[in-house]
Design a protein around this motif. Structure first.
Motif, PDB file in Angstrom:
ATOM      1  N   ASN A   1       0.978  -1.063   0.260  1.00 35.50           N
ATOM      2  CA  ASN A   1      -0.218  -0.145   0.068  1.00 35.50           C
ATOM      3  C   ASN A   1       0.963   1.322   0.042  1.00 35.50           C
ATOM      4  O   ASN A   1       1.204   1.722   0.884  1.00 35.50           O
ATOM      5  CB  ASN A   1      -0.851   0.209   1.118  1.00 35.50           C
ATOM      6  CG  ASN A   1      -2.027   0.867   1.221  1.00 35.50           C
ATOM      7  OD1 ASN A   1      -1.921   1.821   0.259  1.00 35.50           O
ATOM      8  ND2 ASN A   1      -2.956   1.164   2.243  1.00 35.50           N
TER       9      ASN A   1
ATOM     10  N   LEU B   1      -3.918   6.675   7.812  1.00 36.56           N
ATOM     11  CA  LEU B   1      -5.038   5.624   7.102  1.00 36.56           C
ATOM     12  C   LEU B   1      -4.736   4.213   7.979  1.00 36.56           C
ATOM     13  O   LEU B   1      -5.749   3.537   8.372  1.00 36.56           O
ATOM     14  CB  LEU B   1      -4.589   5.177   5.834  1.00 36.56           C
ATOM     15  CG  LEU B   1      -5.085   6.567   4.887  1.00 36.56           C
ATOM     16  CD1 LEU B   1      -4.685   6.022   3.436  1.00 36.56           C
ATOM     17  CD2 LEU B   1      -6.493   6.681   4.999  1.00 36.56           C
TER      18      LEU B   1
ATOM     19  N   MET C   1      -8.384   3.783   8.914  1.00 37.03           N
ATOM     20  CA  MET C   1      -9.333   2.641   8.072  1.00 37.03           C
ATOM     21  C   MET C   1      -8.390   1.563   8.017  1.00 37.03           C
ATOM     22  O   MET C   1      -8.043   1.226   6.809  1.00 37.03           O
ATOM     23  CB  MET C   1      -9.420   3.115   6.810  1.00 37.03           C
ATOM     24  CG  MET C   1     -10.753   4.450   7.192  1.00 37.03           C
ATOM     25  SD  MET C   1     -10.943   4.995   5.308  1.00 37.03           S
ATOM     26  CE  MET C   1     -10.284   6.562   5.356  1.00 37.03           C
TER      27      MET C   1
ATOM     28  N   GLU D   1      -9.021  -1.827   7.931  1.00 37.59           N
ATOM     29  CA  GLU D   1      -9.501  -2.733   7.019  1.00 37.59           C
ATOM     30  C   GLU D   1      -9.721  -2.426   5.685  1.00 37.59           C
ATOM     31  O   GLU D   1      -9.986  -3.308   4.791  1.00 37.59           O
ATOM     32  CB  GLU D   1     -10.985  -3.137   7.749  1.00 37.59           C
ATOM     33  CG  GLU D   1     -10.985  -3.507   8.982  1.00 37.59           C
ATOM     34  CD  GLU D   1     -10.930  -2.609   9.992  1.00 37.59           C
ATOM     35  OE1 GLU D   1     -11.225  -1.456   9.927  1.00 37.59           O
ATOM     36  OE2 GLU D   1     -10.689  -2.953  11.198  1.00 37.59           O
ATOM     37  N   ARG D   2      -9.642  -1.215   5.378  1.00 38.49           N
ATOM     38  CA  ARG D   2     -10.131  -0.798   3.908  1.00 38.49           C
ATOM     39  C   ARG D   2      -8.428  -0.261   3.340  1.00 38.49           C
ATOM     40  O   ARG D   2      -7.816  -0.834   2.589  1.00 38.49           O
ATOM     41  CB  ARG D   2     -11.133   0.187   3.823  1.00 38.49           C
ATOM     42  CG  ARG D   2     -12.341  -0.422   4.313  1.00 38.49           C
ATOM     43  CD  ARG D   2     -13.480   0.469   4.470  1.00 38.49           C
ATOM     44  NE  ARG D   2     -14.295   0.178   3.003  1.00 38.49           N
ATOM     45  CZ  ARG D   2     -15.259   0.694   2.668  1.00 38.49           C
ATOM     46  NH1 ARG D   2     -15.691   1.860   2.974  1.00 38.49           N
ATOM     47  NH2 ARG D   2     -15.839   0.098   1.713  1.00 38.49           N
ATOM     48  N   GLU D   3      -8.408   1.078   3.614  1.00 38.28           N
ATOM     49  CA  GLU D   3      -7.467   1.930   2.639  1.00 38.28           C
ATOM     50  C   GLU D   3      -6.220   1.743   3.762  1.00 38.28           C
ATOM     51  O   GLU D   3      -5.107   2.202   3.253  1.00 38.28           O
ATOM     52  CB  GLU D   3      -7.843   3.334   2.532  1.00 38.28           C
ATOM     53  CG  GLU D   3      -8.765   3.576   1.430  1.00 38.28           C
ATOM     54  CD  GLU D   3     -10.275   3.463   1.661  1.00 38.28           C
ATOM     55  OE1 GLU D   3     -10.329   3.274   2.952  1.00 38.28           O
ATOM     56  OE2 GLU D   3     -11.023   3.366   0.941  1.00 38.28           O
TER      57      GLU D   3
ATOM     58  N   TYR E   1      -4.242  -0.836   4.994  1.00 37.45           N
ATOM     59  CA  TYR E   1      -3.755  -2.114   5.051  1.00 37.45           C
ATOM     60  C   TYR E   1      -2.268  -1.800   4.704  1.00 37.45           C
ATOM     61  O   TYR E   1      -1.793  -0.748   3.975  1.00 37.45           O
ATOM     62  CB  TYR E   1      -4.402  -3.256   4.002  1.00 37.45           C
ATOM     63  CG  TYR E   1      -4.244  -2.751   2.526  1.00 37.45           C
ATOM     64  CD1 TYR E   1      -3.166  -3.100   1.784  1.00 37.45           C
ATOM     65  CD2 TYR E   1      -5.363  -2.001   1.906  1.00 37.45           C
ATOM     66  CE1 TYR E   1      -3.053  -2.782   0.405  1.00 37.45           C
ATOM     67  CE2 TYR E   1      -5.034  -1.624   0.922  1.00 37.45           C
ATOM     68  CZ  TYR E   1      -3.937  -2.067   0.015  1.00 37.45           C
ATOM     69  OH  TYR E   1      -3.824  -1.792  -1.495  1.00 37.45           O
TER      70      TYR E   1
END
Length: 94
Positions: A44, A53, A57, A59-61, A63
């Motif tokens: 990422n 992030l 977030m 679990e989404r952005e 990682y």
């Protein structure tokens, strides 16, 4: 490197204890490890520009990376995981 195709050609292979990255928080650094043997499919890059992030977030952005374990290795790792009830009991003891 770009990972392509059904067999994920050009993917980098990591062991379960391989370091993925180092996270620096208030002058203390933490090593994030793979935890499962497999192929690295994606890192990422957004975390470099937006490190918040990882907390906002995860679990989404937020990682760190996407790994693809071998099926046999995944089953072995999965067997060592806690179920939800065991996890809850462990958390309430602390």
């Amino acid at each position: 490197m770009k990972v392509t195709g059904k067999r994920k050609k050009n993917a980098q292979h990591f062991e379960s204890n391989t370091a993925l990255c180092k996270v620096l928080i208030a002058e203390v650094s933490y090593i994030v490890r793979c935890c499962v043997k497999g192929s690295l499919l994606e890192v990422n890059d957004r975390l470099i520009k937006q490190p918040e992030l990882i907390n906002m977030m995860p679990e989404r952005e937020g990682y760190v990376a996407i790994m693809m374990p071998r099926p046999a290795d995944w089953l072995k790792a999965k067997a060592s995981l806690l179920d939800f009830e065991s996890y809850q009991k462990l958390r309430t003891k602390q």
